[in-house]
Design a protein around this motif. Structure first.
Motif, PDB file in Angstrom:
ATOM      1  N   GLU A  25      56.261  37.058 140.065  1.00 49.71           N
ATOM      2  CA  GLU A  25      57.206  37.321 140.693  1.00 49.71           C
ATOM      3  C   GLU A  25      57.877  38.453 140.790  1.00 49.71           C
ATOM      4  O   GLU A  25      58.453  39.115 141.532  1.00 49.71           O
ATOM      5  CB  GLU A  25      58.228  36.168 140.379  1.00 49.71           C
ATOM      6  CG  GLU A  25      57.950  34.715 140.500  1.00 49.71           C
ATOM      7  CD  GLU A  25      59.123  33.779 139.932  1.00 49.71           C
ATOM      8  OE1 GLU A  25      60.251  34.353 139.599  1.00 49.71           O
ATOM      9  OE2 GLU A  25      58.841  32.730 139.733  1.00 49.71           O
ATOM     10  N   LEU A  26      57.426  39.328 139.687  1.00 47.47           N
ATOM     11  CA  LEU A  26      57.858  40.859 139.498  1.00 47.47           C
ATOM     12  C   LEU A  26      57.032  41.731 140.463  1.00 47.47           C
ATOM     13  O   LEU A  26      55.925  41.605 140.699  1.00 47.47           O
ATOM     14  CB  LEU A  26      57.715  41.259 138.079  1.00 47.47           C
ATOM     15  CG  LEU A  26      58.615  40.600 137.079  1.00 47.47           C
ATOM     16  CD1 LEU A  26      58.278  41.112 135.592  1.00 47.47           C
ATOM     17  CD2 LEU A  26      59.947  41.117 137.472  1.00 47.47           C
ATOM     18  N   SER A  27      57.703  42.792 140.964  1.00 45.87           N
ATOM     19  CA  SER A  27      57.254  43.620 141.997  1.00 45.87           C
ATOM     20  C   SER A  27      56.472  44.539 141.041  1.00 45.87           C
ATOM     21  O   SER A  27      56.634  44.604 139.966  1.00 45.87           O
ATOM     22  CB  SER A  27      58.097  44.489 142.752  1.00 45.87           C
ATOM     23  OG  SER A  27      59.185  45.058 141.753  1.00 45.87           O
ATOM     24  N   GLY A  28      55.469  45.365 141.540  1.00 47.25           N
ATOM     25  CA  GLY A  28      54.571  46.328 140.905  1.00 47.25           C
ATOM     26  C   GLY A  28      55.393  47.232 140.253  1.00 47.25           C
ATOM     27  O   GLY A  28      55.246  47.979 138.994  1.00 47.25           O
ATOM     28  N   LEU A  29      56.572  47.840 140.926  1.00 49.61           N
ATOM     29  CA  LEU A  29      57.397  48.964 140.381  1.00 49.61           C
ATOM     30  C   LEU A  29      58.133  48.182 139.074  1.00 49.61           C
ATOM     31  O   LEU A  29      58.233  48.900 138.052  1.00 49.61           O
ATOM     32  CB  LEU A  29      58.561  49.339 141.357  1.00 49.61           C
ATOM     33  CG  LEU A  29      59.616  50.250 140.867  1.00 49.61           C
ATOM     34  CD1 LEU A  29      58.828  51.520 140.080  1.00 49.61           C
ATOM     35  CD2 LEU A  29      60.478  50.697 141.839  1.00 49.61           C
ATOM     36  N   ALA A  30      58.366  47.107 139.095  1.00 49.40           N
ATOM     37  CA  ALA A  30      59.381  46.455 137.899  1.00 49.40           C
ATOM     38  C   ALA A  30      58.196  46.328 136.911  1.00 49.40           C
ATOM     39  O   ALA A  30      58.727  46.650 135.622  1.00 49.40           O
ATOM     40  CB  ALA A  30      59.812  45.100 138.587  1.00 49.40           C
ATOM     41  N   THR A  44      67.733  53.664 144.320  1.00 47.21           N
ATOM     42  CA  THR A  44      67.943  52.465 144.808  1.00 47.21           C
ATOM     43  C   THR A  44      66.661  51.385 144.463  1.00 47.21           C
ATOM     44  O   THR A  44      66.814  50.409 143.977  1.00 47.21           O
ATOM     45  CB  THR A  44      67.928  52.489 146.446  1.00 47.21           C
ATOM     46  OG1 THR A  44      69.183  53.340 146.797  1.00 47.21           O
ATOM     47  CG2 THR A  44      68.381  50.901 146.907  1.00 47.21           C
ATOM     48  N   ARG A  45      65.540  51.938 144.475  1.00 47.20           N
ATOM     49  CA  ARG A  45      64.204  51.207 144.281  1.00 47.20           C
ATOM     50  C   ARG A  45      64.305  50.968 142.643  1.00 47.20           C
ATOM     51  O   ARG A  45      63.851  49.758 142.177  1.00 47.20           O
ATOM     52  CB  ARG A  45      63.098  51.940 144.700  1.00 47.20           C
ATOM     53  CG  ARG A  45      62.917  51.821 146.325  1.00 47.20           C
ATOM     54  CD  ARG A  45      61.511  52.432 146.726  1.00 47.20           C
ATOM     55  NE  ARG A  45      60.492  51.569 146.112  1.00 47.20           N
ATOM     56  CZ  ARG A  45      59.303  51.961 146.153  1.00 47.20           C
ATOM     57  NH1 ARG A  45      58.723  52.905 146.650  1.00 47.20           N
ATOM     58  NH2 ARG A  45      58.285  51.030 145.573  1.00 47.20           N
ATOM     59  N   ILE A  46      64.791  51.814 141.867  1.00 48.09           N
ATOM     60  CA  ILE A  46      64.805  52.062 140.350  1.00 48.09           C
ATOM     61  C   ILE A  46      65.721  50.826 139.964  1.00 48.09           C
ATOM     62  O   ILE A  46      65.545  49.812 139.362  1.00 48.09           O
ATOM     63  CB  ILE A  46      64.591  53.157 139.681  1.00 48.09           C
ATOM     64  CG1 ILE A  46      63.464  53.864 139.766  1.00 48.09           C
ATOM     65  CG2 ILE A  46      65.086  52.859 138.402  1.00 48.09           C
ATOM     66  CD1 ILE A  46      63.298  55.319 139.432  1.00 48.09           C
ATOM     67  N   ALA A  47      67.037  50.952 140.487  1.00 47.73           N
ATOM     68  CA  ALA A  47      67.914  49.905 140.135  1.00 47.73           C
ATOM     69  C   ALA A  47      67.770  48.392 140.704  1.00 47.73           C
ATOM     70  O   ALA A  47      67.806  47.689 139.822  1.00 47.73           O
ATOM     71  CB  ALA A  47      69.381  50.323 141.033  1.00 47.73           C
ATOM     72  N   ALA A  48      66.845  48.282 141.777  1.00 44.96           N
ATOM     73  CA  ALA A  48      66.520  47.190 142.074  1.00 44.96           C
ATOM     74  C   ALA A  48      65.376  46.305 141.312  1.00 44.96           C
ATOM     75  O   ALA A  48      65.273  45.333 140.809  1.00 44.96           O
ATOM     76  CB  ALA A  48      65.783  47.041 143.576  1.00 44.96           C
TER      77      ALA A  48
END
Length: 296
Positions: free
Chosen positions: A56-61, A91-95
């Protein structure tokens, strides 16, 4: 008897089961992944497959979680620092950080340290739901109330109760109104001291206690606004409440009653000479009194 039966297979045939691991292929098939691994002996981090292959986690996460778990204790992992380190925007890092918090790989704790300062600690969990005793725990004095589901969904913690403030011995309505007006006017001196109606109502009792002790409005205002920290105030009402309680001046010294003021009697006309004089009751002036005549 020693003739082989060609219709009988040389060994029993087993049923071919379903392939439950389609990514596991033999290296000799010519396709798929082939590992060329070397054993690490220094500067390595053990990452569980539950994180590396999280469905469920994105690659960035996942990448941020791996990077955070590789950092030493005390390293800064706020959004601003991570934005400088990685090309992705804030924004992407916060998400991605919110994803890790939602799945238990990160949690944030506000802790009171020496000096009364409150700091935010980010705790990295390499196995969510399995907290070890060696993880840093916040001090009992700084532990916050549990986060409600609604506040967690909005990404913020419920506010802590403000510190207690002194109360006046005689909370007259006029005194409390003067205290409230003083608190509302603080934002004109420093925009960071913008208070909500609830916070102003809580602090008004403390300001009234100062005013009741013969402290002028300007002196109270100076005590609340002088020597403020240069950085942003996270919760100005808590700072003001602390100052009202910690810097409360002593009550005024007892004042003994002085001599009564001179009583000014009304003017009256003398019954003997009709001259005006001051006396508590009608009668004769000093020159017409019998005792005065005998003395003359």
């Amino acid at each position: 008897m020693d003739t082989e039966n060609p219709s009988v297979p040389p060994h029993a045939q087993s049923r071919v089961g379903a392939n439950k691991h389609p990514n596991r292929r033999r290296p000799d098939t010519g396709g798929g992944l082939v590992h060329d691994n070397s054993r690490h002996t220094a500067r390595f981090t053990v990452i569980g497959n539950h994180l590396a292959q999280h469905p469920e986690l994105s690659g960035l996460a996942i990448g941020l979680a791996v990077y955070i778990q590789s950092l030493p204790s005390g390293a800064r992992v706020d959004i601003k620092t991570l934005t400088v380190r990685f090309p992705e925007g804030a924004t992407r890092i916060a998400a991605a950080l919110r994803e890790l918090e939602a799945h238990g790989y990160l949690r944030r704790e506000r802790t009171r340290v020496s000096g009364g300062r409150i700091v935010t600690r980010t705790v990295s969990c390499n196995q969510p739901g399995n907290q070890h005793s060696d993880q840093p725990k916040p001090l009992s004095a700084g532990r916050l109330s549990p986060v409600s589901p609604a506040a967690s969904a909005l990404g913020r913690r419920p506010p802590r109760p403000l510190p207690a403030v002194p109360h006046p011995a005689h909370p007259a309505p006029a005194l409390l109104q003067t205290a409230t007006d003083l608190l509302v006017g603080l934002r004109q001196l420093d925009p960071r001291l913008l208070l909500s109606a609830r916070d102003a109502g809580h602090l008004a009792s403390g300001v009234a206690a100062w005013l009741e002790r013969d402290v002028s409005v300007s002196a109270v205002r100076h005590a609340l606004t002088s020597d403020l920290p240069p950085e942003g105030l996270r919760r100005p009402a808590a700072l003001l409440a602390h100052r009202l309680a910690a810097q409360l001046p002593p009550p005024p010294a007892f004042r003994s009653a002085g001599p009564p003021p001179d009583v000014r009697h009304p003017l009256r006309n003398c019954d003997g000479c009709d001259r005006a004089f001051r006396a508590p009751a009608p009668g004769r002036c000093r020159g017409c009194r019998p005792d005065r005549s005998e003395a003359a």
